[in-house]
Design an enzyme around this catalytic site. Structure first.
Site, short mmCIF file in Angstrom:
data_model
loop_
_atom_site.label_atom_id
_atom_site.label_comp_id
_atom_site.label_asym_id
_atom_site.label_seq_id
_atom_site.Cartn_x
_atom_site.Cartn_y
_atom_site.Cartn_z
N ASP A 1 -42.21 73.15 -28.37
CA ASP A 1 -42.23 73.68 -27.01
C ASP A 1 -40.83 73.42 -26.44
O ASP A 1 -40.46 72.27 -26.21
CB ASP A 1 -43.29 72.97 -26.18
CG ASP A 1 -43.36 73.46 -24.73
OD1 ASP A 1 -42.44 74.19 -24.29
OD2 ASP A 1 -44.33 73.10 -24.04
N SER B 1 -31.00 90.07 -21.37
CA SER B 1 -31.74 91.21 -20.84
C SER B 1 -30.81 92.02 -19.95
O SER B 1 -29.83 91.50 -19.42
CB SER B 1 -32.95 90.73 -20.02
OG SER B 1 -33.52 91.79 -19.27
N TYR C 1 -37.10 85.87 -12.73
CA TYR C 1 -36.64 86.33 -14.05
C TYR C 1 -35.18 86.80 -14.05
O TYR C 1 -34.40 86.34 -14.88
CB TYR C 1 -37.57 87.43 -14.57
CG TYR C 1 -37.24 87.88 -15.97
CD1 TYR C 1 -37.58 87.08 -17.06
CD2 TYR C 1 -36.61 89.09 -16.21
CE1 TYR C 1 -37.29 87.48 -18.36
CE2 TYR C 1 -36.31 89.50 -17.50
CZ TYR C 1 -36.66 88.70 -18.58
OH TYR C 1 -36.36 89.10 -19.85
N LYS D 1 -31.90 85.21 -16.16
CA LYS D 1 -31.12 85.98 -17.14
C LYS D 1 -29.65 86.12 -16.70
O LYS D 1 -28.76 86.17 -17.55
CB LYS D 1 -31.76 87.35 -17.35
CG LYS D 1 -33.08 87.27 -18.11
CD LYS D 1 -32.90 86.60 -19.47
CE LYS D 1 -34.15 86.56 -20.30
NZ LYS D 1 -33.96 85.95 -21.63
#
Length: 285
Positions: A94, A175, A195, A199
């Site tokens: 993890d 991304s 998000y 990124k």
């Protein structure tokens, strides 16, 4: 005045044409030979993009250590590989837990001697708004996975590469949202949340790592690969349920991203692909 380029010599024997220069373009399979038998760590290998990358690296003869919490999905990938030159190993990890990361890289060092390539692919996206109540855990989870986990894995990989004087490669699967925040349709719920911020951080981190690798004199490379929407990835899967328009948007295949990775890691020693943005034809994000 000379004729036919013979500098005035009327000898009937024509000059021998020069030998063709050797081609600087080689097939990717030939260029991947330098990685044969080398060790690659791929985080998030149980996902669509991570799985496609792991498969291509194994086919190229690499020893791939898939860091994931999902043994079943990695095992499914492994048993699907027949007559391949490399191997795929599941390493439970993890990446939001530092001790897990240290254990995973320690196991790899004890088993294979160290890491030659790192593909930071693991990432998450949550549906919470930045201004939503009770969103604290989601905000931390995004940053811990997409930023801190990536940074800790990079730290351990660089330590291994530097200790063995290996000119390795770090791939950060970024991304297009690391370069542009998607414009929400007026009246609809924004889907961005934390998000894009995470990124954008990966974009900055990639440059910071590049500068540090130069400072350390490692000879290692780092590349950020920023795909648009990809079939089966976390972005497409999470946003399509809340925004029907995503279902009709053109998408890349996970294999397209994997091929971009192969391109980046097979450049000549003096060439570094720092940032690679790939979009499906007709994308309108």
């Amino acid at each position: 005045m000379s004729a036919n380029g013979n500098n005035g010599n009327n000898d009937s024997n024509e000059a021998t044409p020069p030998a063709p220069l050797p081609s600087v373009r080689l097939d990717i399979a030939d260029r991947m030979k330098r990685w044969h038998g080398k060790v690659a760590v791929v985080t998030g290998a149980s996902g669509a993009i991570g799985g496609a990358i792991a498969i291509e690296l194994v086919k190229a003869g690499m020893i791939v250590c898939a860091l994931s919490r999902r043994r079943d999905k990695v095992e499914k990938l492994r048993v699907s590989l027949f007559d391949v030159a490399g191997t795929l190993n599941y390493v439970e990890c993890d990446i939001t837990v530092e001790d897990d990361i240290k254990y995973a890289f320690g196991w790899i060092e004890n088993t294979y001697g160290g890491v030659d390539m790192l593909v930071n692919n693991a990432g998450i996206i949550t549906k919470c708004l930045l201004t939503e109540k009770n969103n604290t855990r989601d905000l931390y989870k995004t940053m811990e996975t997409n930023i801190i986990g990536l940074s800790l894995c990079t730290r351990e990989a660089v330590k291994s590469m530097k200790a063995r004087d290996v000119k390795g490669h770090i791939i950060n699967v970024n991304s297009i949202f690391g370069h542009k925040v998607h414009q929400a349709v007026p009246g609809t719920r924004p889907l961005n949340g934390m998000y894009p911020a995470s990124k954008y951080a990966v974009t900055a981190i990639t440059e910071c790592i590049r500068q540090e690798l130069v400072y350390l004199g490692t000879g290692c490379k780092v590349t950020s690969i920023s795909p648009g929407l990809v079939e089966g990835d976390i972005l497409s899967a999470n946003t399509s349920k809340d925004n029907d328009i995503v279902n009709y948007m053109p998408k890349l295949k996970p294999e397209d991203v994997a091929e971009a990775v192969l391109y980046a890691i097979t450049t000549p020693e003096n060439v570094q692909i720092h940032e690679l943005i790939i979009k499906p034809m007709g994308e309108f994000l």
